[in-house]
Design an enzyme around this catalytic site. Sequence first.
Site, short mmCIF file in Angstrom:
data_model
loop_
_atom_site.label_atom_id
_atom_site.label_comp_id
_atom_site.label_asym_id
_atom_site.label_seq_id
_atom_site.Cartn_x
_atom_site.Cartn_y
_atom_site.Cartn_z
N LYS A 75 8.46 -18.59 25.70
CA LYS A 75 7.02 -18.72 25.95
C LYS A 75 6.39 -17.33 26.01
CE LYS A 75 3.78 -20.98 29.18
NZ LYS A 75 3.69 -21.78 30.41
N SER A 150 1.08 -26.05 30.14
CA SER A 150 0.69 -24.97 29.25
C SER A 150 1.79 -24.55 28.28
CB SER A 150 0.28 -23.76 30.10
OG SER A 150 1.38 -23.29 30.87
N SER A 174 3.66 -27.31 34.00
CA SER A 174 3.59 -26.77 32.64
C SER A 174 4.88 -26.80 31.84
CB SER A 174 3.06 -25.33 32.67
OG SER A 174 1.69 -25.32 32.99
#
Length: 483
Positions: A75, A150, A174
């Site tokens: 990420k 997210s 997330s």
Amino acid sequence: MASIRELHQQLIKKERSAVEITTEALDRIEKLEPLLHSFLHITADQALESAKKVDAKIAAKEEIGLLEGIPVGIKDNMCTQGIPTTCGSKILENFVPPYESTVTQKLKDSGAITLGKTNLDEFAMGSSTESSGYQVTANPWDLSRVPGGSSGGSAAAVASEECVVALGSDTGGSIRQPASYCGVVGLKPTYGLVSRFGLVAYASSLDQIGPFARTVEDAAILLGAIAGYDPKDSTSLNVEIPDYTQFLKPKLSKLKIGIIKETFGEGLDPVVADTVNQGVEQLKKLGAKVKEISCPRFRYGLPAYYIIAPSEASANLARYDAVKYGIRKEADTLMSMYTTTRASGFGAEVKRRIMLGTYALSAGYYDAYYLKAQKVRTLIKQDFEQAFEEVDVLVCPTAPTTAFKAGEKTDDPLSMYLSDLMTIPVNLGGLPGMSIPCGFDRLGLPIGMQLISNVLREDLLFQVAYAYEQATDWHKRKPPLPQ
């Protein structure tokens, strides 16, 4: 793409090389990225160089670890030395970190092959990956829908087999919510189990890094590689890290499981409720004793979170002042440089949360909002403590619905926030939580079941998740993408 253990066997038997496995993953990324937009940066050259080193070790008859030669995604809010780290924000579009985050360094040391950095909601603030300053990631099961957020890029990359496993971060859901939307395994570990050094901060008392995988075993292997004490992180827990794969057993006899009553109420899609209930029935068949548990303050998690998290964010994001890194908009005065840069560099959702947090921390409202939210957080922790006196693991839906259409909730922040209704209390409690695939709705969209255990009892999550996975085939289904 095969599992970590299967790929490891292929490597040591010389059935395939690390370069071949990496090339296959990069080719798949090249084919699928025009559809999915999972990755913000692809590090093909570095990946192939790393793969060659693994092959050289094998040729020299040296032993290799389980993660050596395994393609992973990271990420893009974890610092990677020499590789752009944007956090999905225009304000960091030119930022290349001069240092490595602890988790990415651990992956390097383990021999894993980093394929690139995955897309996310800007500064990890969002539930759909639509607030990214660069691109909107699509859900592999239906390209017109969101992958969740997210960490939507990591979830989509794993679900579509662009990589074997990936790292995400979880502040209010997330990792778990996109895992549910994309039909993969997603784990938020106990707060402090995995170092946050080098993770760009959103809400420091809530953020935690964790794995995405297509199988429970792969998640266990990846967690084992990244967990552990780190003196660079003052919140890091100094505890012994077990081999999590030892807890992967097919039976659940004597295990006590609690169904959180409050999560099966208003706002829950009936199909999601039915599917999770069927999952619970399967756990009973595997030998678990199941009872209903009440967590009465669970429903206050969402409002408490949206005071605490933005308050911490407003402080954390004050550092983006265009002085030492990030973009800079020239202006006549220092103050106007700050305001012009921040106004153009931050997106709408980030600005909204900074303003919410600044308001909650302001002198006239601190007691009424921030202090009250922290008291509610303590009450939610007490609910969990009481629940774990009666049961070993709690179960509930991961998200109230399946993945929604892109653009459906962008103009309705409250509706967007509600998609994290079930996951947020786990972060407020600092507990570990895992989402596992437990079925599909009528449109063929994945549904996730959330497992929650007490602090540092990831072993129980892996035990329950693995037993359930072995008794079902939801994790074997693949999205309708080009192969």
